[in-house]
Every structure is written in structure tokens, then in C-alpha cells.
Write a protein that holds these residues in place. Sequence first.
Motif, PDB file in Angstrom:
ATOM      1  N   MET A  48       0.780  -1.246  -0.146  1.00 41.47           N
ATOM      2  CA  MET A  48       0.172  -0.219   0.262  1.00 41.47           C
ATOM      3  C   MET A  48       0.859   1.356   0.013  1.00 41.47           C
ATOM      4  O   MET A  48       1.712   1.420   0.581  1.00 41.47           O
ATOM      5  N   THR A  49       0.268   2.237  -0.676  1.00 48.89           N
ATOM      6  CA  THR A  49       1.158   3.618  -1.064  1.00 48.89           C
ATOM      7  C   THR A  49       0.315   4.653  -0.530  1.00 48.89           C
ATOM      8  O   THR A  49      -1.097   4.427  -0.699  1.00 48.89           O
ATOM      9  N   GLU A  50       0.735   5.874  -0.425  1.00 48.37           N
ATOM     10  CA  GLU A  50       0.051   6.990  -0.014  1.00 48.37           C
ATOM     11  C   GLU A  50       0.757   8.011  -1.250  1.00 48.37           C
ATOM     12  O   GLU A  50       1.946   8.096  -1.327  1.00 48.37           O
ATOM     13  N   ALA A  51       0.043   8.389  -2.134  1.00 49.21           N
ATOM     14  CA  ALA A  51       0.803   9.434  -3.095  1.00 49.21           C
ATOM     15  C   ALA A  51       0.059  10.779  -3.141  1.00 49.21           C
ATOM     16  O   ALA A  51      -1.065  10.933  -2.739  1.00 49.21           O
ATOM     17  N   ARG A  52       0.974  11.672  -3.865  1.00 50.32           N
ATOM     18  CA  ARG A  52       0.239  12.987  -4.051  1.00 50.32           C
ATOM     19  C   ARG A  52       0.875  13.663  -5.448  1.00 50.32           C
ATOM     20  O   ARG A  52       1.812  13.429  -5.829  1.00 50.32           O
ATOM     21  N   VAL A  53      -0.091  14.377  -5.965  1.00 54.39           N
ATOM     22  CA  VAL A  53       0.438  15.201  -7.066  1.00 54.39           C
ATOM     23  C   VAL A  53       0.303  16.594  -6.775  1.00 54.39           C
ATOM     24  O   VAL A  53      -0.696  17.058  -6.221  1.00 54.39           O
ATOM     25  N   LYS A  54       1.532  17.300  -7.100  1.00 53.32           N
ATOM     26  CA  LYS A  54       1.609  18.671  -6.543  1.00 53.32           C
ATOM     27  C   LYS A  54       1.904  19.434  -8.082  1.00 53.32           C
ATOM     28  O   LYS A  54       2.581  19.009  -8.753  1.00 53.32           O
ATOM     29  N   VAL A  55       1.574  20.914  -7.921  1.00 52.85           N
ATOM     30  CA  VAL A  55       1.970  21.666  -9.050  1.00 52.85           C
ATOM     31  C   VAL A  55       2.360  22.771  -8.447  1.00 52.85           C
ATOM     32  O   VAL A  55       1.500  23.473  -7.460  1.00 52.85           O
ATOM     33  N   GLY A  56       3.661  23.320  -8.593  1.00 51.43           N
ATOM     34  CA  GLY A  56       4.100  24.424  -7.866  1.00 51.43           C
ATOM     35  C   GLY A  56       4.142  24.330  -6.427  1.00 51.43           C
ATOM     36  O   GLY A  56       4.123  25.471  -5.703  1.00 51.43           O
ATOM     37  N   GLY A  57       4.272  23.259  -5.668  1.00 47.14           N
ATOM     38  CA  GLY A  57       4.223  22.893  -4.438  1.00 47.14           C
ATOM     39  C   GLY A  57       2.958  22.872  -3.933  1.00 47.14           C
ATOM     40  O   GLY A  57       2.855  22.505  -2.622  1.00 47.14           O
ATOM     41  N   LYS A  58       1.764  23.052  -4.461  1.00 41.47           N
ATOM     42  CA  LYS A  58       0.639  23.002  -4.164  1.00 41.47           C
ATOM     43  C   LYS A  58      -0.308  21.743  -4.469  1.00 41.47           C
ATOM     44  O   LYS A  58      -0.253  21.097  -5.396  1.00 41.47           O
ATOM     45  N   LEU A  59      -0.775  21.023  -3.363  1.00 42.79           N
ATOM     46  CA  LEU A  59      -1.315  19.501  -3.529  1.00 42.79           C
ATOM     47  C   LEU A  59      -2.690  19.999  -4.458  1.00 42.79           C
ATOM     48  O   LEU A  59      -3.524  20.698  -4.392  1.00 42.79           O
ATOM     49  N   ARG A  60      -2.649  18.849  -5.616  1.00 43.26           N
ATOM     50  CA  ARG A  60      -3.987  18.883  -6.636  1.00 43.26           C
ATOM     51  C   ARG A  60      -4.554  17.719  -6.498  1.00 43.26           C
ATOM     52  O   ARG A  60      -5.693  17.579  -6.800  1.00 43.26           O
ATOM     53  N   SER A  61      -4.012  16.528  -6.108  1.00 40.27           N
ATOM     54  CA  SER A  61      -4.465  15.187  -5.674  1.00 40.27           C
ATOM     55  C   SER A  61      -3.804  14.472  -4.901  1.00 40.27           C
ATOM     56  O   SER A  61      -2.426  14.568  -4.758  1.00 40.27           O
ATOM     57  N   ASN A  62      -4.530  13.489  -4.089  1.00 47.19           N
ATOM     58  CA  ASN A  62      -4.034  12.518  -3.326  1.00 47.19           C
ATOM     59  C   ASN A  62      -4.600  11.173  -3.250  1.00 47.19           C
ATOM     60  O   ASN A  62      -5.880  11.223  -3.682  1.00 47.19           O
ATOM     61  N   ALA A  63      -3.951  10.145  -2.864  1.00 49.32           N
ATOM     62  CA  ALA A  63      -4.854   8.810  -3.071  1.00 49.32           C
ATOM     63  C   ALA A  63      -3.847   7.929  -2.122  1.00 49.32           C
ATOM     64  O   ALA A  63      -3.019   7.925  -1.767  1.00 49.32           O
ATOM     65  N   SER A  64      -4.755   6.796  -1.534  1.00 52.59           N
ATOM     66  CA  SER A  64      -4.129   5.655  -1.031  1.00 52.59           C
ATOM     67  C   SER A  64      -4.314   4.445  -2.037  1.00 52.59           C
ATOM     68  O   SER A  64      -5.491   4.358  -2.525  1.00 52.59           O
ATOM     69  N   LEU A  65      -3.312   3.731  -2.285  1.00 59.86           N
ATOM     70  CA  LEU A  65      -3.457   2.852  -3.421  1.00 59.86           C
ATOM     71  C   LEU A  65      -2.957   1.538  -3.047  1.00 59.86           C
ATOM     72  O   LEU A  65      -1.914   1.532  -2.067  1.00 59.86           O
ATOM     73  N   THR A  66      -3.391   0.416  -3.425  1.00 58.37           N
ATOM     74  CA  THR A  66      -3.210  -1.073  -3.203  1.00 58.37           C
ATOM     75  C   THR A  66      -2.697  -1.684  -4.383  1.00 58.37           C
ATOM     76  O   THR A  66      -3.303  -1.382  -5.536  1.00 58.37           O
TER      77      THR A  66
END
Length: 156
Positions: free
Chosen positions: A107-125
Motif C-alpha cells: 500500500m502506498t500514499e501518493a500526492r500530485v503537486k503543482v508548484g508545491g500545491k497539492l492537486r490530488s492524493n490517494a491511497s493505493l493498493t
Amino acid sequence: MQIEYFKLIDRILDLNVAEKTIIVEATVPLQSTIFEGHFPGHPIMPGVLLIESMAQTSGWLLLALMKFERMPFLAAVKEAKMRGFVTPGEVLSVEASVIHEGSGYAMTEARVKVGGKLRSNASLTFSHVPFPNPELRGHMDAEAQRIGFPQQALQL
């Protein structure tokens, strides 16, 4: 980033096997047929592709941790959140960390950022299995070279 080929990572910026973390970068293309329908006059990156970019990032981390001996496959998406629009031309920083491993799953925790600002995140298996055939392993080796996978990570 080549959306039409599901190549959603341009390069690995940092891979830390000891800390089980990875950071990658990808530039959303200015032109893509995806944006013709999503949405005319207001092109935005589909949320499902943001999730896929987090899954691919997590997958590269898992490949490193398993020393390219097993292939991770996305098994579940939990708590995925879209926190803002991602538009053509933006540079994504995608981060992932392993939060659990065992019994053929990770399992992972992941994040997408643009210019240091969070745009998306999810817990993935992910499930993981031995590479099903030599062609897939060869393809992954070529992709690893394309995105700058640090081979020294496999010697730790």
C-alpha cells in the motif's frame, strides 16, 4: 508525458529505497486529444489520469524495493481526492511512499503537486507477481532507462 501511451512519468527526481519514497516529474502536454473532450474551451487533466500518474509513481518505487524481481499491478484505489485543476503545460511533482507491505500486496500514499500545491492524493493498493513474461520485463527495463531509474537503487 505521453498520455495516449499511458507514459505519465517523464523522469525520476529522487528514489530513496531506505525511506521507501520516490518523487517523479511530468509535464502535462499542451496538446492532446484528451483535452478535446475534457473539456472544450477549458482543458483539464482527467482525475483518472492523475490517479494513474500516482499509481505509476508508486509502481516504480515498488519495483525498486522488489529489485525488479516482481511486477506490481494496481489492485485498489482508496480515498482519491481531486483538490484542484491540472491544466496543459503544468509540471507535476508526484510523490509516493510505502505505508504497508506483506502477503503479496503493498500500500502506498501518493500526492500530485503543482508548484508545491497539492492537486490530488490517494491511497493505493498493489498486488505483485513475478514478471508474467520476458516481453513485459524487457519493456519495463526500457522504460526504466527512459525515465532515469537509478540502477544503484537495486544494489542497496
